[in-house]
Scaffold this active site. Structure first.
Site, mmCIF file in Angstrom:
data_model
loop_
_atom_site.group_PDB
_atom_site.id
_atom_site.type_symbol
_atom_site.label_atom_id
_atom_site.label_comp_id
_atom_site.label_asym_id
_atom_site.label_seq_id
_atom_site.Cartn_x
_atom_site.Cartn_y
_atom_site.Cartn_z
ATOM 1 N N LYS A 56 0.823 -1.206 0.000
ATOM 2 C CA LYS A 56 0.000 0.000 0.000
ATOM 3 C C LYS A 56 0.858 1.257 0.000
ATOM 4 O O LYS A 56 0.579 2.226 -0.718
ATOM 5 C CB LYS A 56 -0.950 -0.025 1.207
ATOM 6 C CG LYS A 56 -2.072 -1.038 1.052
ATOM 7 C CD LYS A 56 -2.790 -1.335 2.359
ATOM 8 C CE LYS A 56 -3.811 -2.451 2.164
ATOM 9 N NZ LYS A 56 -4.439 -2.891 3.421
ATOM 10 N N GLN B 169 -4.826 -1.873 9.555
ATOM 11 C CA GLN B 169 -4.656 -3.170 8.915
ATOM 12 C C GLN B 169 -5.200 -4.294 9.793
ATOM 13 O O GLN B 169 -4.873 -4.389 10.973
ATOM 14 C CB GLN B 169 -3.164 -3.415 8.618
ATOM 15 C CG GLN B 169 -2.875 -4.709 7.877
ATOM 16 C CD GLN B 169 -3.456 -4.719 6.476
ATOM 17 O OE1 GLN B 169 -3.344 -3.745 5.739
ATOM 18 N NE2 GLN B 169 -4.047 -5.836 6.092
ATOM 19 N N ASP C 43 -11.423 2.351 4.048
ATOM 20 C CA ASP C 43 -11.849 0.959 3.882
ATOM 21 C C ASP C 43 -13.351 0.849 3.639
ATOM 22 O O ASP C 43 -13.831 -0.155 3.118
ATOM 23 C CB ASP C 43 -11.491 0.134 5.123
ATOM 24 C CG ASP C 43 -10.124 -0.518 5.014
ATOM 25 O OD1 ASP C 43 -9.707 -0.824 3.888
ATOM 26 O OD2 ASP C 43 -9.475 -0.724 6.061
#
Length: 284
Positions: A52, A96, A119
């Site tokens: 990422k 995460q 997200d």
């Protein structure tokens, strides 16, 4: 032989477009910035976070890398998120997953500001998605829809079967499909006669996390098959939820693993971060 839905190739094209967009935004004084929090030292999570950051750097998005010890308390993590929520230079926040056992993932998700929830997992954002007024959209379902559009595949009037009901893929993807006039069935571990149901699908999505779960006999000839699974088989090879070789002889379209849905997920994360940066500027 099924046509390959090449997410890797499409993600490269999208990345190039995002590079141009980011450069234009920076000329306007808008600098997209993503904060990624990793708690612990899970090897797979480290790889995902590294990828990422690399993608962000390539596009021109600033990224903040926050690494916390495995024994970090939930209170400490919540404090970090609160600081990021109140930092006007941060456009997107990503924690995460998975998190260590002492931390409640749902509580963490609900603490992230919905306007920085790249997200798309916050209940507020999921609710807006289900009433067809989306703000942030979970990146994997968003990537799947983008992939279908780019290949000229409409979901309107299609029978869609999604195998898997997670908040990350199955449920939000069902909402996206419904919003575009598909007829959607969400199947799961309690579904009876699953193969009979999957064989009715014009579009079949496998998101269960089990190696080769979908076989050729489960697929309608000519169907569009989306393999979301990321698994390791007994030999350690990266494989999906779909048995690719034989299903590839039956399906009309098929996403490969790797190189299908995975690259689109990261690309959509970056795209959403840029969108947040633009919206944040407009709201000032």
């Amino acid at each position: 032989m099924a046509v390959k839905l090449d997410g890797k190739k499409l993600s490269i094209k999208l990345t190039n477009d995002l590079q141009v967009e980011t450069k234009t935004l920076k000329n306007q004084g808008i600098i997209p910035k993503l904060a990624v929090i990793l708690v612990g030292d899970d090897p797979a999570s480290r790889v995902y976070v590294r990828n990422k950051h690399r993608m962000a750097e390539k596009i021109g998005i600033e990224s903040l890398d926050l690494r916390l010890a495995k024994d970090t308390s939930e209170a400490e993590l919540l404090e970090k998120i609160a600081l990021l929520n109140n930092d006007p230079t941060i456009n997107g926040i990503l924690v995460q997953l998975p998190l260590p056992d002492q931390i409640n993932a749902d509580r963490i998700t609900k603490t992230i500001s919905p306007k920085k929830d790249v997200d798309g997992f916050h209940p507020y954002n999921l609710g807006r998605l289900f009433v067809n007024d989306p703000y942030a959209i979970p990146c994997t379902p968003n990537g799947i829809m983008y992939l279908l559009r780019e290949y000229g595949i409409s979901v309107d009037r299609k029978n869609v079967v999604i195998v898997g009901r997670s908040k990350i893929v199955g449920r939000p993807l069902a909402a996206l499909m419904l919003n575009q006039n598909a007829t959607v069935t969400v199947a799961h571990s309690h579904t009876k006669n699953l193969s009979e149901i999957t064989r009715q699908a014009d579009i079949l999505v496998a998101a269960v996390g089990r190696v080769n779960f979908i076989q050729a006999q489960d697929v309608k000839p000519g169907a569009i098959v989306i393999d979301v699974g990321i698994n390791r088989n007994a030999a350690g090879k990266l494989v999906g939820d779909v048995e690719q070789t034989e299903v590839g002889q039956v399906a009309g379209y098929l996403t490969p693993v790797p190189g299908g849905v995975g690259p689109m997920t990261i690309a959509m994360l970056m795209k959403q971060t840029i969108e947040f940066a633009k919206w944040s500027k407009q709201e000032k």
